[in-house]
Design a protein around this motif. Structure first.
Motif, short mmCIF file in Angstrom:
data_model
loop_
_atom_site.label_atom_id
_atom_site.label_comp_id
_atom_site.label_asym_id
_atom_site.label_seq_id
_atom_site.Cartn_x
_atom_site.Cartn_y
_atom_site.Cartn_z
N ASN A 111 18.42 -6.76 25.36
CA ASN A 111 18.26 -6.44 23.93
C ASN A 111 16.78 -6.25 23.60
N ASP A 112 15.92 -7.13 24.14
CA ASP A 112 14.48 -6.99 23.85
C ASP A 112 13.94 -5.67 24.38
N GLU A 113 14.38 -5.28 25.58
CA GLU A 113 13.89 -4.03 26.16
C GLU A 113 14.42 -2.83 25.35
N ALA A 114 15.69 -2.89 24.95
CA ALA A 114 16.25 -1.78 24.16
C ALA A 114 15.56 -1.71 22.79
N LYS A 115 15.22 -2.86 22.20
CA LYS A 115 14.51 -2.85 20.91
C LYS A 115 13.12 -2.24 21.07
N ALA B 104 13.64 1.43 21.38
CA ALA B 104 14.04 2.00 20.08
C ALA B 104 12.84 2.12 19.15
N ALA B 105 12.00 1.09 19.13
CA ALA B 105 10.82 1.11 18.26
C ALA B 105 9.85 2.22 18.67
N ARG B 106 9.91 2.63 19.95
CA ARG B 106 9.05 3.73 20.43
C ARG B 106 9.75 5.07 20.33
N GLY B 107 10.93 5.09 19.70
CA GLY B 107 11.58 6.38 19.42
C GLY B 107 12.72 6.75 20.35
N ALA B 108 13.16 5.82 21.21
CA ALA B 108 14.26 6.17 22.14
C ALA B 108 15.47 6.63 21.35
N PRO B 109 16.14 7.69 21.81
CA PRO B 109 17.27 8.23 21.06
C PRO B 109 18.53 7.38 21.20
N SER C 123 22.76 -3.40 26.99
CA SER C 123 22.42 -3.14 25.59
C SER C 123 22.29 -1.64 25.41
N PHE C 124 22.45 -1.18 24.18
CA PHE C 124 22.16 0.23 23.94
C PHE C 124 21.69 0.47 22.51
N VAL C 125 20.98 1.59 22.36
CA VAL C 125 20.39 1.95 21.08
C VAL C 125 21.33 2.88 20.32
N VAL C 126 21.55 2.57 19.03
CA VAL C 126 22.27 3.52 18.17
C VAL C 126 21.41 3.79 16.93
N ARG C 127 21.61 4.95 16.36
CA ARG C 127 20.88 5.33 15.15
C ARG C 127 21.87 5.86 14.12
#
Ligand code: BTN
Length: 319
Positions: free
Chosen positions: A97-101, A104-109, A140-144
């Motif tokens: 989760n920390d790595e995905a955050k 995400a904060a650096r713009g990962a889609p 973990s994964f990033v959603v927007r």
């Protein structure tokens, strides 16, 4: 959109594609557009990860076995949902989760996944630690989501539902304990942690994380996948769980939680049980008998003096 593999993962895929036959360094180099020296470097690092790769001067390389691990090289190629654009991670990581955050904060889609076989600082709900020894699947994964924070309160529930669905498809009799614990009977097999960053009335990104006990119990009274499916591979479980969560996320975007409500309710192990609900500080906020969940994902309990809706809390069975 298709998933972008790291070069090391692409080399692993080429070896796997050869199906136990020899493949030359030159062939791999040409297919991936890299030098033969680079192929050799990646083969060496794959061996360090636990890949058993034979090599010979005129024959090239042959994959004898791949590690049973939740690493990008093993998970990425098994992902099927079209949402995936990248699969990052490592054998050992602080917290997916920390790595995905961070990504995400650096713009990962949306669709950027992070996986690990072991976490040194895994986190659970309510700021608790999440014991994460090797043998589990940590993803973990990033959603927007193009939504206001108030519209995505059901994210943890739909993620839990996606995990339960995935585990059931593998042969595990998984159920749900509101809001998002995945259980077998009364024993927890997986936990979900959703974290979010929002600006004013719009979600910037959310990270959906899940830890699954695969190879052995990590907490007292935990359940694990191999009790039911002894031959389950860790990467297979990780990919199924990521795909399951991505599926319910897409269904949620299309139809809201209402479209998932019946399936969620059918897996809720608490229905008809006398429960106590506590807040994050451990204070009892409600007691009663579980009637179900409503179309927003709120827990509905009969208190004896009427019905109450709860949007957050931790549920324990009343003895
Ligand atoms: C809970 O039940 O308390 C939630 C546990 C969530 C654990 C997962 S493991 C992968 C991801 N990374 C973390 O640090 N936490 C989540």
């Amino acid at each position: 959109m298709s998933i972008t593999l790291s070069t090391r993962a692409a080399v692993a895929r080429e070896l796997a594609r050869a199906g136990g036959e020899w493949v030359s360094g030159e062939t791999i180099a040409q297919r991936l557009g890299i030098s033969r020296a680079a192929v050799g470097k990646h083969i060496a690092s794959l061996r360090e990860l636990g890949y058993d790769i034979a090599s010979g001067p005129h024959v090239g390389y042959r994959l004898s076995s791949a590690p049973d691990a939740c690493i990008p090289e093993e998970v990425a190629g098994r992902l099927q949902n079209p949402v995936w654009v990248a699969c990052e991670g490592a054998k050992t990581i602080t917290s997916t989760n920390d790595e995905a955050k961070r990504l995400a904060a650096r713009g990962a889609p949306e669709g950027t996944a992070v996986v690990a076989s072991c976490q040194t600082a895994g986190r659970g709900r309510f700021g608790r630690a999440w014991d994460s020894p090797e043998g589990g699947a940590y993803v973990s994964f990033v959603v927007r989501p193009d939504r206001a924070p108030s519209e995505v309160q059901a994210l943890p529930l739909l993620a839990g539902l996606g995990v339960a669905r995935a585990l059931r498809s593998l042969g595990v009799a998984a159920g749900l304990k509101w809001p998002n614990d995945v259980v077998v009977g009364k024993r927890k097999i997986a936990g979900v942690l959703v974290e979010m960053a929002a600006e004013a009335d719009e979600v910037s990104w959310a990270v959906i994380g899940c830890g699954v006990n695969v190879g052995r119990a990590t907490q007292p009274q935990a359940a694990f996948v191999r009790e039911a499916v002894p031959q389950a591979g860790v990467a297979e479980v990780a990919a199924a769980v990521l795909d399951g969560m991505a599926d319910t996320y897409r269904e949620f975007l299309a139809g809201g939680f209402a479209g998932l409500q019946d399936e969620y309710a059918s897996l809720l192990v608490l229905s008809g049980e006398a429960v106590r609900v506590k807040d994050a500080g451990g204070r009892v906020i409600a007691e009663g008998v579980v009637a179900g969940v409503d179309h927003t994902g709120a827990l509905v309990i009969d208190t004896g003096r009427g019905r109450r809706r709860l949007v957050s809390g931790e549920v324990t069975l009343r003895d």
